[in-house]
Design an enzyme around this catalytic site. Structure first.
Site, mmCIF file in Angstrom:
data_model
loop_
_atom_site.group_PDB
_atom_site.id
_atom_site.type_symbol
_atom_site.label_atom_id
_atom_site.label_comp_id
_atom_site.label_asym_id
_atom_site.label_seq_id
_atom_site.Cartn_x
_atom_site.Cartn_y
_atom_site.Cartn_z
ATOM 1 N N TYR A 111 7.049 -4.186 -1.636
ATOM 2 C CA TYR A 111 6.507 -5.520 -1.305
ATOM 3 C C TYR A 111 7.400 -6.237 -0.306
ATOM 4 O O TYR A 111 6.929 -6.980 0.546
ATOM 5 C CB TYR A 111 6.312 -6.349 -2.581
ATOM 6 C CG TYR A 111 4.974 -6.083 -3.214
ATOM 7 C CD1 TYR A 111 4.820 -5.121 -4.204
ATOM 8 C CD2 TYR A 111 3.830 -6.749 -2.763
ATOM 9 C CE1 TYR A 111 3.585 -4.847 -4.751
ATOM 10 C CE2 TYR A 111 2.580 -6.477 -3.302
ATOM 11 C CZ TYR A 111 2.459 -5.518 -4.288
ATOM 12 O OH TYR A 111 1.222 -5.238 -4.790
ATOM 13 N N HIS A 117 -5.555 -14.536 -3.890
ATOM 14 C CA HIS A 117 -4.754 -13.428 -4.433
ATOM 15 C C HIS A 117 -3.274 -13.690 -4.267
ATOM 16 O O HIS A 117 -2.465 -12.765 -4.318
ATOM 17 C CB HIS A 117 -5.176 -12.099 -3.771
ATOM 18 C CG HIS A 117 -6.573 -11.718 -4.119
ATOM 19 N ND1 HIS A 117 -7.286 -10.756 -3.443
ATOM 20 C CD2 HIS A 117 -7.404 -12.186 -5.084
ATOM 21 C CE1 HIS A 117 -8.507 -10.650 -3.977
ATOM 22 N NE2 HIS A 117 -8.602 -11.510 -4.968
HETATM 23 P P1 OAD Z 1 -10.519 -3.962 2.423
HETATM 24 O O1 OAD Z 1 -9.546 -3.058 3.075
HETATM 25 O O2 OAD Z 1 -11.142 -3.563 1.120
HETATM 26 O O3 OAD Z 1 -11.731 -4.256 3.443
HETATM 27 C C1 OAD Z 1 -11.474 -4.643 4.763
HETATM 28 C C2 OAD Z 1 -12.825 -4.831 5.429
HETATM 29 O O4 OAD Z 1 -12.596 -5.336 6.733
HETATM 30 C C3 OAD Z 1 -13.597 -3.520 5.579
HETATM 31 O O5 OAD Z 1 -14.960 -3.768 5.264
HETATM 32 C C4 OAD Z 1 -13.432 -3.174 7.054
HETATM 33 O O6 OAD Z 1 -14.588 -2.540 7.577
HETATM 34 C C5 OAD Z 1 -13.308 -4.547 7.675
HETATM 35 N N1 OAD Z 1 -12.516 -4.586 8.899
HETATM 36 C C6 OAD Z 1 -11.444 -3.846 9.219
HETATM 37 N N2 OAD Z 1 -10.953 -4.232 10.419
HETATM 38 C C7 OAD Z 1 -11.750 -5.248 10.842
HETATM 39 C C8 OAD Z 1 -11.769 -6.074 11.989
HETATM 40 N N3 OAD Z 1 -10.861 -5.934 12.976
HETATM 41 N N4 OAD Z 1 -12.736 -7.028 12.091
HETATM 42 C C9 OAD Z 1 -13.659 -7.191 11.109
HETATM 43 N N5 OAD Z 1 -13.693 -6.440 9.975
HETATM 44 C C10 OAD Z 1 -12.748 -5.484 9.863
HETATM 45 O O7 OAD Z 1 -9.796 -5.385 2.257
HETATM 46 P P2 OAD Z 1 -10.316 -6.604 1.402
HETATM 47 O O8 OAD Z 1 -11.792 -6.696 1.390
HETATM 48 O O9 OAD Z 1 -9.558 -7.792 1.864
HETATM 49 O O10 OAD Z 1 -6.812 -7.460 -3.852
HETATM 50 O O11 OAD Z 1 -9.803 -6.220 -0.077
HETATM 51 C C11 OAD Z 1 -10.086 -7.124 -1.123
HETATM 52 C C12 OAD Z 1 -8.993 -6.998 -2.119
HETATM 53 O O12 OAD Z 1 -8.871 -5.629 -2.550
HETATM 54 C C13 OAD Z 1 -7.615 -7.334 -1.594
HETATM 55 O O13 OAD Z 1 -7.380 -8.713 -1.551
HETATM 56 C C14 OAD Z 1 -6.735 -6.672 -2.649
HETATM 57 C C15 OAD Z 1 -7.479 -5.378 -2.883
HETATM 58 O O14 OAD Z 1 -7.450 -5.032 -4.239
HETATM 59 C C16 OAD Z 1 -5.634 -7.754 -4.470
HETATM 60 O O15 OAD Z 1 -4.576 -7.416 -3.993
HETATM 61 C C17 OAD Z 1 -5.784 -8.504 -5.733
#
Ligand code: OAD
Length: 262
Positions: free
Chosen positions: A76, A132
């Site tokens: 981290y 988060h």
């Molecule tokens: P993810 O990695 O699950 O999803 C990222 C999303 O952003 C995907 O749908 C990609 O297609 C999209 N993406 C990537 N690059 C992009 C860009 N340049 N422009 C637009 N979209 C893009 O990340 P999160 O959805 O944030 O929780 O994950 C949710 C949670 O899952 C996180 O906060 C974490 C994890 O468990 C905790 O840590 C509690």
């Protein structure tokens, strides 16, 4: 409302921008995709996602920290330094400008982020709810007391309080509840939301992934900006496919005119 789908800058973007311009209660939910363009890896992207190189259950849980505080705090702290080195990107700047524009026109604005990197605040966003938590804030793992004045470089892992207790990041680990205040602020904003924007999130982690449905149930226009299809792409009012760093400035400029100072 007939679903608007489409390429950047097309009729769907213009219609979404018009809804945004009229918004009186705008709520934006962001995920790792917004910070991806600041070179902070997402979680689930197959190619560069963090999780291709580590098992989250091995590091992102209280049990993992209890079993191996050295590895977990080292990992981290490594991410914390990556976040400090990162710079906000045009997507962050556009959201900070959107907040100013909505407020200037008498509307309410709240940014709900799943990201822990602090980049929204560094770009000037003010009303930010860290669902988060934050990797920039650490606390005593025994008393929960916040630790102030984190050193640039930890002298040891895990770093410790003067009482010798290991410190941990103030991020939500698997199996932990979201911060109560953050949830309250999220639901409070959703109460009066008439435009909901989901950006850069895979929309699979609850409760955040459920916010778009709550907003839609209350009659809000829902807009998704994402590089790929997600479970909500088929149900939002406007699903705009593209990168947040390109799409968000377009959306805000189409709604309000040129973005201040960028
Ligand atoms: P993810 O990695 O699950 O999803 C990222 C999303 O952003 C995907 O749908 C990609 O297609 C999209 N993406 C990537 N690059 C992009 C860009 N340049 N422009 C637009 N979209 C893009 O990340 P999160 O959805 O944030 O929780 O994950 C949710 C949670 O899952 C996180 O906060 C974490 C994890 O468990 C905790 O840590 C509690």
């Amino acid at each position: 409302m007939a679903g608007g789908r489409g390429n950047p800058g097309g009729p769907a973007l213009e219609a979404a921008a018009e809804a945004l311009r009229r918004g009186r209660g705008v709520v934006v939910l962001t995920g790792a995709g917004v910070s991806a363009e600041s070179r902070i890896p997402t979680f689930r992207d197959a190619m560069e996602g963090l999780w291709k190189s580590f098992d989250p259950l091995r590091l992102a849980t209280p049990e993992a920290f209890a079993a191996d505080p050295v590895t977990v705090s080292r990992w981290y702290d490594f991410r914390r330094k990556k976040c400090l080195e990162a710079q906000p990107n045009p997507g962050h700047w556009a959201l900070a400008d959107l907040e100013r524009r909505v407020r200037a026109s008498g509307g309410r604005f709240r940014l709900l982020t799943q990201n822990v990197d602090g980049l929204h605040q560094r770009a000037g966003s003010e009303d930010v709810v860290e669902l988060h938590g934050s990797i920039m804030r650490w606390r005593c793992s025994v008393t929960g007391e916040p630790v102030s004045g984190l050193p640039e470089q930890f002298a040891e892992y895990p770093a410790r309080t003067p009482d010798g207790h290991a410190i941990r990041p103030c991020v939500v680990w698997f199996g932990e509840a979201l911060p109560e205040r953050a949830l309250e602020e999220a639901y409070e904003a959703l109460e009066t939301c008439d435009v909901f924007v989901s950006v850069g999130t895979s929309a699979v982690v609850y409760p955040a992934a459920g916010f778009v449905h709550l907003a839609a149930q209350r009659g809000a226009t829902t807009i998704e900006v994402n590089r790929e299809q997600t479970p909500i792409s088929g149900s939002v009012s406007f699903s705009l496919r593209g990168s947040s760093g390109e799409m968000l400035p377009r959306l805000v400029e189409s709604a309000f005119g040129a973005i201040d100072g960028r």
